[in-house]
Design an enzyme around this catalytic site. Structure first.
Site, PDB file in Angstrom:
ATOM      1  CB  ALA A 106      -0.933  -0.015   1.199  1.00 42.50           C
ATOM      2  N   GLY A 107       2.073   1.193   0.577  1.00 41.90           N
ATOM      3  CA  GLY A 107       2.964   2.360   0.570  1.00 41.90           C
ATOM      4  C   GLY A 107       3.332   2.761  -0.847  1.00 41.90           C
ATOM      5  CG  HIS A 108       5.693   0.206  -3.359  1.00 42.55           C
ATOM      6  ND1 HIS A 108       5.747  -0.945  -2.609  1.00 42.55           N
ATOM      7  CD2 HIS A 108       6.979   0.596  -3.536  1.00 42.55           C
ATOM      8  CE1 HIS A 108       7.001  -1.257  -2.353  1.00 42.55           C
ATOM      9  NE2 HIS A 108       7.785  -0.329  -2.899  1.00 42.55           N
ATOM     10  CE  LYS A 159      10.110   1.515   6.072  1.00 44.33           C
ATOM     11  NZ  LYS A 159      11.134   0.921   5.251  1.00 44.33           N
ATOM     12  CD  GLN A 163      18.944  -0.222  -4.751  1.00 43.69           C
ATOM     13  OE1 GLN A 163      18.788   0.331  -5.829  1.00 43.69           O
ATOM     14  NE2 GLN A 163      18.085  -0.025  -3.756  1.00 43.69           N
ATOM     15  N   GLY A 195       9.454   7.613  -1.610  1.00 43.45           N
ATOM     16  CA  GLY A 195       8.857   7.579  -0.272  1.00 43.45           C
ATOM     17  C   GLY A 195       9.778   8.171   0.782  1.00 43.45           C
TER      18      GLY A 195
END
Ligand code: PAF
Length: 274
Positions: A31-33, A145, A57, A143
């Protein structure tokens, strides 16, 4: 939703597309994406996302091979979110030859998360610059985050004069405060119950600072002890300036409390702006 893996096909699909807003991801979408996709929609005409698990990375002992790859489910979520175009390159599409030219971020890349993930921000900055060159968006959403990532990419974009607006998307949390993350899926049921402690501690630090406490090192120390008492192994817990993540200078009010800590084998990161 159109899906392209080859760079020339993507470029052809994006010709004359109006204002393009780009949301790069490594897949395993939650849901964050999806909230980043919605913000992208509010900022432009064409929403482009990408799914690419970027080997550059990940450190040698990190979870590159284990990183969840859920392409079909991700496509369904992106389609439902109204994304127009998905760029999903293979490693050969994106790195047809060894990527010897890389972006070297400044000293901050070695601090906070960078201290524990050597080379991580070089890998992120390199792939994002390359994706920017391929997609050529007018804006991009990342984000909050991953606060240090957002800061590195925002400053890279400004210093290299890329004509791209960088938009920070708010962190989406579960009802108990745990920040949504692809890595939450690694938590056992007991760890999942314990995990929101990180958010509670950061919230407490924010409240202390709002109440006028500027003894940041003591706030960090207390949080560290509480985490350790509950079985966490903490990489860092730090109060920094929002703009550059340097130590707070006297009088600077825009701060952020950041933490990275491990519950069992899972490393969680979170932050709260003050
Ligand atoms: O945040 C991520 O998912 C990745 O670091 C990014 C920005 C897509 C680059 O690989």
């Amino acid at each position: 939703m159109q899906i392209h893996s080859a760079i020339p096909d993507l470029r052809a699909a994006l010709k004359n597309k109006g204002r393009v807003v780009f949301v790069p991801t490594m897949g395993n979408l939650h849901a964050g994406h999806i909230s980043l996709m919605q913000q992208a929609r509010a900022h432009g005409e064409t929403v482009v996302s990408s799914i690419f698990v970027n080997r550059l990375q990940f450190g040698p002992n990190e979870d590159f091979d284990k990183y969840p790859r859920t392409f079909e489910a991700d496509c369904a979520k992106l389609t439902a979110a109204g994304v127009d175009v998905l760029f999903a390159p293979t490693e050969v599409d994106l790195y047809p030859e060894p990527q010897q030219y890389q972006v070297e971020p400044p000293e901050i890349q070695h601090q906070l998360d960078g201290e524990f993930r050597p080379g991580h921000f070089r890998g992120v900055a390199t792939v994002v610059l390359k994706l920017f060159n391929i997609v050529q968006p007018q804006a991009a959403v990342f984000g909050k985050k991953d606060y240090q990532q957002l800061m590195v990419l925002r400053n890279m974009t400004r210093q290299l004069a890329l004509p791209i607006e960088i938009i920070g998307g708010e962190t989406v949390r579960a009802d108990d405060g745990l920040a949504l993350s692809s890595r939450n899926g690694y938590l056992s049921p007991t760890e999942r119950t314990e995990a929101p402690r990180l958010y509670r501690l950061l919230s407490r630090i924010r409240q202390e600072i709002r109440d006028g406490n500027r003894n940041f090192s003591e706030l960090e120390r207390q949080a560290l002890v509480e985490l350790s008492d509950h079985g966490w192994r903490t990489d860092y817990i730090a109060v920094r300036q929002q703009s550059d993540l340097q130590l707070p200078q006297p009088g600077v009010q825009a701060l952020v409390a950041l933490a990275a800590s491990r519950l069992g084998a899972t490393r969680l990161i979170d932050n709260i702006e003050v």
